[in-house]
Design a protein around this motif. Structure first.
Motif, short mmCIF file in Angstrom:
data_model
loop_
_atom_site.label_atom_id
_atom_site.label_comp_id
_atom_site.label_asym_id
_atom_site.label_seq_id
_atom_site.Cartn_x
_atom_site.Cartn_y
_atom_site.Cartn_z
N LEU A 193 -1.33 -11.13 -2.41
CA LEU A 193 -1.04 -10.41 -1.18
C LEU A 193 -1.66 -9.13 -1.29
CD1 LEU A 193 2.83 -10.82 -1.11
CD2 LEU A 193 1.27 -11.45 0.80
N PHE A 194 -1.90 -8.41 -2.39
CA PHE A 194 -2.68 -7.27 -2.69
C PHE A 194 -3.98 -7.31 -2.26
CE2 PHE A 194 -6.08 -5.63 -5.59
CZ PHE A 194 -5.94 -4.40 -5.29
N ILE A 195 -4.77 -8.55 -2.32
CA ILE A 195 -6.10 -8.82 -1.89
C ILE A 195 -5.96 -8.99 -0.33
CG2 ILE A 195 -8.21 -10.30 -1.86
CD1 ILE A 195 -7.82 -8.97 -4.43
N LEU A 196 -5.05 -9.42 0.17
CA LEU A 196 -5.08 -9.89 1.52
C LEU A 196 -4.74 -8.55 2.33
CD1 LEU A 196 -3.04 -12.91 1.85
CD2 LEU A 196 -5.09 -12.80 2.52
N PHE A 197 -3.97 -7.50 1.84
CA PHE A 197 -3.64 -6.33 2.49
C PHE A 197 -4.78 -5.32 2.31
CE2 PHE A 197 1.08 -7.11 2.10
CZ PHE A 197 1.27 -6.41 3.09
N LEU A 198 -5.42 -5.42 1.24
CA LEU A 198 -6.76 -4.70 0.96
C LEU A 198 -7.93 -4.98 1.93
CD1 LEU A 198 -7.36 -2.44 -1.04
CD2 LEU A 198 -8.67 -4.24 -2.44
N LEU A 199 -8.09 -6.27 2.19
CA LEU A 199 -8.82 -6.90 3.04
C LEU A 199 -8.64 -6.46 4.54
CD1 LEU A 199 -9.69 -10.59 2.04
CD2 LEU A 199 -11.10 -8.55 1.83
N THR A 200 -7.36 -6.37 4.90
CA THR A 200 -6.78 -5.84 6.18
C THR A 200 -7.09 -4.58 6.32
OG1 THR A 200 -4.96 -7.79 6.00
CG2 THR A 200 -4.82 -6.09 7.72
N TYR A 201 -6.72 -3.54 5.42
CA TYR A 201 -7.17 -2.29 5.66
C TYR A 201 -8.78 -2.06 5.74
CZ TYR A 201 -8.92 2.38 4.15
OH TYR A 201 -9.52 3.45 4.32
N PHE A 202 -9.73 -2.79 4.79
CA PHE A 202 -11.19 -2.53 5.32
C PHE A 202 -11.45 -3.37 6.65
CE2 PHE A 202 -11.19 -1.82 0.74
CZ PHE A 202 -11.99 -0.61 0.82
N SER A 203 -10.63 -3.83 7.23
CA SER A 203 -11.08 -4.39 8.49
C SER A 203 -10.36 -3.52 9.81
CB SER A 203 -10.44 -5.72 8.97
OG SER A 203 -10.75 -6.84 7.77
N ALA A 204 -9.26 -3.16 9.59
CA ALA A 204 -8.60 -2.15 10.69
C ALA A 204 -7.23 -1.67 10.22
CB ALA A 204 -8.13 -2.90 11.93
N LEU A 205 -7.40 -0.33 10.05
CA LEU A 205 -6.23 0.64 9.55
C LEU A 205 -5.08 0.14 10.41
CD1 LEU A 205 -4.94 2.70 7.87
CD2 LEU A 205 -5.96 4.40 9.32
N LEU A 206 -4.91 0.16 11.55
CA LEU A 206 -3.68 -0.17 12.47
C LEU A 206 -3.34 -1.37 12.27
CD1 LEU A 206 -2.32 1.04 14.97
CD2 LEU A 206 -3.79 -0.19 16.44
N THR A 207 -3.86 -2.42 11.99
CA THR A 207 -3.31 -3.81 11.87
C THR A 207 -2.76 -3.74 10.49
OG1 THR A 207 -5.28 -4.63 13.14
CG2 THR A 207 -3.94 -6.26 11.91
#
Length: 526
Positions: free
Chosen positions: A166-180
Motif C-alpha cells: 500500500l505504501f508503494i501504491l500510494f507513493l506511485l499515485t502521488y508521483f502521478s497526480a496529487l489530486l488523485t
C-alpha cells in the motif's frame, strides 16, 4: 447458460480493448496538446542523466519532489531502446490496458455478479484531459482503481506486508497526480469508517470496533505519511499563477449532463454521443435501486446499502469542489480535473450496482457501440490530420544539427498544436526555445537559470511579436541557430511578421520547405 453469458461479456471486453489498441497503431503519433512536450522532455531527461554539457547548459532536472513523474519515467525508459513514437505507444498500451484491467478487477471485487459493467470504463480512456496531454493524471486512475482493489481484497488480512505494498501504491499515485492521491486516501478512510459502522450494525462490541478502526486508520496514516509530507512540501515550494476564471453554475451543470470530460474536438457533434453515457448510467441506477429496495421491502434500512455506496461521499465532495473552486485555481483547469474525478468515481459506483444480467449485457453492448463511434469520429475527424502534421515536424528534424538552438514560430490555428514544435526534439538532442514544462516548475525538467546564456536572434534580445527564453544578465551570449515555422506559414507575408522577415532574409537561409508548406526551416548564415 450463465457460463456462456460470462464468456460473451469477456469477449466484448477484450474485443473493445483490442480495437482501441489497434486504432493507436494506425497512426505513427497520437497527438495531444502536451504530448510532444512530454516526448521532448523525456529525451532531455536521458541527455541530462548522461550529463551532456550541451544540454545541461540550458536545462536541468528538477530536484524538488514533485508529482508528474510517472509518464516521464515510462517514456524515458522506453526511449533507451525505441524511438519516440514507439515509446509513446508503450505508454498508451500501459495506460489503456492498465485502466481497463484495474477497473475490471475493482468492479468484480465490488460486485462479482455484474462484471459486464467493466465495459463502462472504455469511454473514459479517451478523455478531454488525455487529449490535452494530461498523461500523469490519466495514469493516476490506474493506481486509484488498483489500490482500492488491493485494499478491499486484503483489508481483513493480518499480514503486515500488505502495508508495504500500500505504501508503494500510494507513493506511485502521488508521483502521478496529487489530486488523485488525496482522493484515494479519503476513499479508503471512508471504507474503514463504513466497515466500523457495519460491525456496529452487526452488534459487535463497541470497544473492539474502536480499537480495530483506530489501528487501521493509524496504519493507513503511516503508509501515506511520506506522500503527505511530499505533498505539503510541493504545495509550499511551488509557485502557481492562479486566476479567478470560473465557469457559471449553469455551464457546469451542462458539463455534467453532456459528460464534458469526453468531448474533445467538436462539442456540438460529440455531445450527442457522450450524453448517452449519462443516460445509460441513470438507467442502471434506477433499475438497481428498484430491485434493491423491492427485495428488502423497506424504504430505508442499513441492509439496503452496499460497501460501494460509500463512494457517493467522494463523488459529492468532487462535485462541491467543481462548483466552488475557480477553474483558474492552482495549476489551472481545475473544473476539468474535478468533473473527470466525479465521473470516474461515479462509474465505479454505477458498475457495482446489480441489475438483470440480460439488461446489463444489452447496456454494455450499447456502450461499446457509442464508444467505438466516438473513437472513429476522433480518428477520422482530427487524429489522422494531426498525426500527419506531427510526422512532418518529426521528419524535418534531419535538417537541424544536433545541439542546435531552435526558435519555433507557431503559425497554426489548431488549438492542439501550440507545442508541436517539440516533436523536433523527440529523438534528437536540441535546445527548443518553446518548452512550457521547463518554465512552470512542476515538471521533471526545468530551465537552468544559472547557466542559461543570453540568447539572441541576429544580435537582438527580442523581436516584436516573438518571445523566447533568455538570461539577459548572463555574460555569455548564444545566437539562435535555426528558426522553425509551422502551421499556416504563408502568413509570414503578413505585416506583423515584417521584422522577422527582414532578419530571415538578411541573416538566414531557407533550407527546408515541406510539400504542403506546413513547415519552413531557416538556418543562420555562417
Amino acid at each position: 447458460m450463465e457460463i456462456n453469458k460470462y464468456i460473451s461479456e469477456k469477449y466484448i471486453f477484450y474485443f473493445t480493448l483490442s480495437f482501441s489498441l489497434l486504432l493507436l497503431f494506425s497512426v505513427k503519433f497520437y497527438p495531444s496538446m502536451d504530448g510532444a512536450a512530454h516526448l521532448y522532455n523525456s529525451n532531455l531527461i536521458i541527455q541530462l542523466l548522461k550529463n551532456d554539457s550541451n544540454i545541461s547548459t540550458y536545462f536541468e532536472l528538477n530536484n524538488s519532489i514533485i508529482p508528474n513523474w510517472t509518464c516521464f519515467l515510462i517514456l524515458s525508459f522506453s526511449k533507451l531502446f525505441f524511438p519516440a513514437f514507439i515509446a509513446e505507444k508503450i505508454l498508451f498500451i500501459i495506460y489503456f490496458s492498465g485502466l481497463a484491467f484495474s477497473f475490471r478487477v475493482l468492479t468484480k471485487e465490488l460486485n462479482i455478479h455484474n462484471s459486464s459493467f467493466s465495459i463502462l470504463i472504455f469511454p473514459f480512456t479517451y478523455t478531454l484531459l488525455f487529449h490535452l496531454g494530461f498523461y500523469n493524471y490519466s495514469l493516476s486512475f490506474i493506481l486509484l482503481f488498483s489500490t482500492l482493489y488491493y485494499w478491499l481484497k486484503t483489508y481483513k488480512s493480518d499480514n503486515y506486508s500488505k502495508y508495504f505494498i500500500l505504501f508503494i501504491l500510494f507513493l506511485l499515485t502521488y508521483f502521478s497526480a496529487l489530486l488523485t492521491f488525496l482522493f484515494l486516501g479519503l476513499i479508503i478512510v471512508l471504507f474503514i469508517i463504513s466497515q466500523s459502522l457495519n460491525d456496529y450494525y452487526n452488534k459487535k462490541p463497541t470497544k473492539d470496533i474502536i480499537i480495530k478502526s483506530s489501528k487501521e486508520l493509524g496504519l493507513l496514516f503511516l503508509v501515506t505519511l511520506p506522500s503527505l509530507i511530499f505533498s505539503i512540501i510541493f504545495i509550499k515550494s511551488s509557485t502557481f499563477f492562479p486566476t479567478n476564471d470560473k465557469y457559471s453554475i449553469v455551464e457546469l451543470f451542462k458539463w455534467l449532463n453532456d459528460v464534458r470530460s469526453l468531448i474533445v474536438y467538436v462539442y456540438e457533434g460529440e455531445e450527442i454521443l457522450t450524453e448517452q453515457y449519462l443516460h445509460i448510467s441513470l438507467v442502471i441506477v434506477f433499475v438497481s435501486f428498484f430491485y434493491r429496495f423491492q427485495k428488502n421491502n423497506k424504504i430505508y434500512s442499513f441492509i439496503n446499502f452496499r460497501k460501494s455506496d460509500i463512494i457517493l461521499i467522494p463523488i459529492l465532495f468532487s462535485l462541491i469542489l467543481l462548483f466552488t473552486i475557480p477553474d483558474g485555481y492552482s495549476a489551472g483547469m481545475m473544473s476539468d480535473r474535478f468533473s473527470l474525478m466525479a465521473y470516474m468515481l461515479f462509474i465505479v459506483w454505477v458498475s457495482s450496482q446489480s441489475i438483470p444480467k440480460k439488461l446489463s449485457i444489452l447496456l454494455s453492448i450499447i456502450t461499446v457501440f457509442i464508444h467505438l463511434g466516438l473513437q472513429l469520429k476522433h480518428f477520422n475527424g482530427s487524429i489522422r490530420h494531426l498525426n500527419k502534421n506531427a510526422v512532418t515536424i518529426s521528419n524535418s528534424s534531419i535538417y537541424i544539427k544536433d545541439f542546435s538552438v531552435v526558435l519555433p514560430i507557431n503559425m497554426s490555428d489548431i488549438w492542439v498544436e501550440p507545442h508541436f514544435s517539440n516533436y523536433l526534439g523527440a529523438d534528437k538532442p536540441l535546445i527548443i526555445l518553446e518548452n512550457y514544462e521547463a518554465s512552470v516548475g512542476w515538471f521533471p525538467v526545468k530551465w537552468n537559470s544559472k547557466k542559461l546564456p543570453r540568447i539572441k536572434l541576429d544580435g537582438q534580445d527580442n523581436v516584436k511579436g516573438i518571445q523566447w527564453i533568455s538570461n539577459i544578465n548572463s555574460t555569455k551570449t548564444k545566437e539562435i541557430d535555426y528558426v522553425f515555422l509551422y502551421g499556416k506559414t504563408n502568413n509570414i507575408d503578413d505585416t506583423i511578421w515584417e521584422k522577422l522577415r527582414n532578419i530571415l532574409s538578411k541573416s538566414f537561409k531557407l533550407i527546408f520547405v515541406s510539400e504542403d508548406k506546413y513547415v519552413l526551416i531557416y538556418e543562420k548564415l555562417q
